[in-house]
Design a protein around this motif. Sequence first.
Motif, PDB file in Angstrom:
ATOM      1  N   ASN A  39      21.396  53.667  78.837  1.00 15.34           N
ATOM      2  CA  ASN A  39      21.956  55.009  78.660  1.00 15.34           C
ATOM      3  C   ASN A  39      20.908  55.992  78.139  1.00 15.34           C
ATOM      4  OD1 ASN A  39      24.493  54.126  79.475  1.00 15.34           O
ATOM      5  ND2 ASN A  39      25.133  53.609  77.405  1.00 15.34           N
ATOM      6  N   ARG A  40      20.012  55.517  77.284  1.00 15.16           N
ATOM      7  CA  ARG A  40      19.023  56.409  76.678  1.00 15.16           C
ATOM      8  C   ARG A  40      17.930  56.801  77.660  1.00 15.16           C
ATOM      9  NH1 ARG A  40      16.225  54.637  71.121  1.00 15.16           N
ATOM     10  NH2 ARG A  40      18.414  54.866  70.476  1.00 15.16           N
ATOM     11  N   PHE A  41      17.434  55.861  78.449  1.00 11.22           N
ATOM     12  CA  PHE A  41      16.258  56.101  79.276  1.00 11.22           C
ATOM     13  C   PHE A  41      16.565  56.361  80.749  1.00 11.22           C
ATOM     14  CE2 PHE A  41      13.993  53.126  76.113  1.00 11.22           C
ATOM     15  CZ  PHE A  41      13.716  54.187  75.252  1.00 11.22           C
ATOM     16  N   LEU A  42      17.653  55.805  81.274  1.00 10.74           N
ATOM     17  CA  LEU A  42      17.878  55.822  82.719  1.00 10.74           C
ATOM     18  C   LEU A  42      19.012  56.746  83.138  1.00 10.74           C
ATOM     19  CD1 LEU A  42      17.453  52.004  83.459  1.00 10.74           C
ATOM     20  CD2 LEU A  42      15.705  53.770  83.181  1.00 10.74           C
ATOM     21  N   SER A  43      19.669  57.391  82.203  1.00  9.36           N
ATOM     22  CA  SER A  43      20.739  58.368  82.444  1.00  9.36           C
ATOM     23  C   SER A  43      21.812  57.792  83.373  1.00  9.36           C
ATOM     24  CB  SER A  43      20.149  59.682  82.974  1.00  9.36           C
ATOM     25  OG  SER A  43      19.550  59.492  84.243  1.00  9.36           O
ATOM     26  N   ASP A  44      22.263  58.588  84.328  1.00 11.70           N
ATOM     27  CA  ASP A  44      23.400  58.188  85.169  1.00 11.70           C
ATOM     28  C   ASP A  44      22.986  57.671  86.544  1.00 11.70           C
ATOM     29  OD1 ASP A  44      25.192  58.969  83.169  1.00 11.70           O
ATOM     30  OD2 ASP A  44      25.208  61.050  83.896  1.00 11.70           O
ATOM     31  N   ALA A  45      21.707  57.526  86.800  1.00 16.52           N
ATOM     32  CA  ALA A  45      21.259  57.065  88.117  1.00 16.52           C
ATOM     33  C   ALA A  45      21.638  55.593  88.322  1.00 16.52           C
ATOM     34  CB  ALA A  45      19.752  57.240  88.244  1.00 16.52           C
ATOM     35  N   PRO A  46      21.853  55.176  89.565  1.00 18.61           N
ATOM     36  CA  PRO A  46      22.147  53.763  89.833  1.00 18.61           C
ATOM     37  C   PRO A  46      21.005  52.868  89.353  1.00 18.61           C
ATOM     38  CG  PRO A  46      22.574  55.123  91.769  1.00 18.61           C
ATOM     39  CD  PRO A  46      21.878  56.000  90.786  1.00 18.61           C
ATOM     40  N   VAL A  47      21.354  51.675  88.873  1.00 19.97           N
ATOM     41  CA  VAL A  47      20.375  50.728  88.327  1.00 19.97           C
ATOM     42  C   VAL A  47      20.528  49.387  89.037  1.00 19.97           C
ATOM     43  CG1 VAL A  47      19.629  49.471  86.283  1.00 19.97           C
ATOM     44  CG2 VAL A  47      20.328  51.861  86.080  1.00 19.97           C
ATOM     45  N   HIS A  48      19.397  48.812  89.456  1.00 14.74           N
ATOM     46  CA  HIS A  48      19.397  47.505  90.113  1.00 14.74           C
ATOM     47  C   HIS A  48      18.320  46.633  89.476  1.00 14.74           C
ATOM     48  CE1 HIS A  48      21.783  49.435  93.298  1.00 14.74           C
ATOM     49  NE2 HIS A  48      20.876  50.395  93.301  1.00 14.74           N
ATOM     50  N   PHE A  49      18.680  45.443  89.046  1.00 14.58           N
ATOM     51  CA  PHE A  49      17.664  44.471  88.656  1.00 14.58           C
ATOM     52  C   PHE A  49      17.064  43.901  89.937  1.00 14.58           C
ATOM     53  CE2 PHE A  49      20.301  44.616  84.866  1.00 14.58           C
ATOM     54  CZ  PHE A  49      19.333  44.727  83.880  1.00 14.58           C
ATOM     55  N   ASP A  50      15.734  43.927  90.019  1.00 15.22           N
ATOM     56  CA  ASP A  50      15.075  43.613  91.282  1.00 15.22           C
ATOM     57  C   ASP A  50      13.856  42.737  91.018  1.00 15.22           C
ATOM     58  OD1 ASP A  50      13.583  43.794  93.784  1.00 15.22           O
ATOM     59  OD2 ASP A  50      14.902  45.482  94.276  1.00 15.22           O
ATOM     60  N   SER A  51      13.811  41.583  91.660  1.00 16.79           N
ATOM     61  CA  SER A  51      12.704  40.641  91.447  1.00 16.79           C
ATOM     62  C   SER A  51      11.391  41.166  92.011  1.00 16.79           C
ATOM     63  CB  SER A  51      13.041  39.287  92.088  1.00 16.79           C
ATOM     64  OG  SER A  51      13.245  39.439  93.493  1.00 16.79           O
ATOM     65  N   ARG A  52      11.428  42.219  92.824  1.00 17.66           N
ATOM     66  CA  ARG A  52      10.191  42.792  93.357  1.00 17.66           C
ATOM     67  C   ARG A  52       9.455  43.626  92.311  1.00 17.66           C
ATOM     68  NH1 ARG A  52      12.652  45.863  98.398  1.00 17.66           N
ATOM     69  NH2 ARG A  52      14.208  46.259  96.760  1.00 17.66           N
ATOM     70  N   VAL A  53      10.117  43.962  91.209  1.00 16.28           N
ATOM     71  CA  VAL A  53       9.464  44.640  90.085  1.00 16.28           C
ATOM     72  C   VAL A  53       9.036  43.557  89.112  1.00 16.28           C
ATOM     73  CG1 VAL A  53       9.704  46.373  88.288  1.00 16.28           C
ATOM     74  CG2 VAL A  53      10.934  46.656  90.444  1.00 16.28           C
ATOM     75  N   ARG A  54       7.757  43.265  89.080  1.00 20.25           N
ATOM     76  CA  ARG A  54       7.245  42.086  88.375  1.00 20.25           C
ATOM     77  C   ARG A  54       6.477  42.466  87.116  1.00 20.25           C
ATOM     78  NH1 ARG A  54       4.632  39.260  93.821  1.00 20.25           N
ATOM     79  NH2 ARG A  54       6.605  39.112  95.003  1.00 20.25           N
ATOM     80  N   ILE A  55       6.751  41.732  86.052  1.00 23.79           N
ATOM     81  CA  ILE A  55       6.009  41.873  84.803  1.00 23.79           C
ATOM     82  C   ILE A  55       5.308  40.548  84.539  1.00 23.79           C
ATOM     83  CG2 ILE A  55       6.107  42.435  82.357  1.00 23.79           C
ATOM     84  CD1 ILE A  55       8.813  43.717  82.814  1.00 23.79           C
TER      85      ILE A  55
END
Length: 252
Positions: A39-55
């Motif tokens: 809620n603090r950082f991503l506002s109201d935009a859709p959110v998807h956990f995605d394995s292509r975003v790698r840490i």
Amino acid sequence: MVFPGLLFLLLINIGSAQENNADNAKDPLDSFMWDLYRNRFLSDAPVHFDSRVRITAPEFAEDSGQVPVEIDASHLNDQFDKMLLWVELNPIPMVFEYSPGTHGLAKVGLNIRLEQGSPVRVAVLSQGAWYVGSTFIDGAGGGCSTPGIANSGKNWSKDFGQVRARRFPADNGSRLRFLIMHPMESGLLPSEIPFYIEELTINSGGESVADMKWHASISENPVLTIEMKGDKGTTYKLRARDNNANVLESEI
């Protein structure tokens, strides 16, 4: 007319799609802090956990004041609008906000502070939706609230403000690496006041082609690795400004 067997398969497919969407929105780390920072950082935009975003990071940080983190979201989309990195259980959770501009690619590396074992998130904004990668880093702790190992014996009158830069070829352009000599003090210790780099811009041809906003969860003497579209013939100039208006520059 819909045959019973076809209807059965259709219902299975709809159920599977709904299940996949639900899994896609569920925090893989099941963190009690996730909703707060979403809620603090991503506002109201859709959110998807995605394995292509790698840490890529160590499972256990031996030096909690210097934890190397590498982000690779190039398998998602190099045409993105913004990238955020935060550490949920740090007293200063946000690490950086990255706007790639015209040259930035979705590969960034930086050394960060870790106050205690914590979920670490990177969120990439692309086409109006956030794509999130997650990992958990454990550690001895105290990376934000105790003096760093690198601080011992440091002669800041000699070293402060030096920038060392190297360039390496990359698949889609160039990989730039900058070592910036700066204490990056968070102000969390009783004996210190906040003193850290807060803006970093990369210019080419006299124009800004990528920029970042930094926060005090970045380690002392930060090492930034960032990939840019330009080849070896492109000249880049780094310009960093701290909260005391000191300007640090380097050209490569």
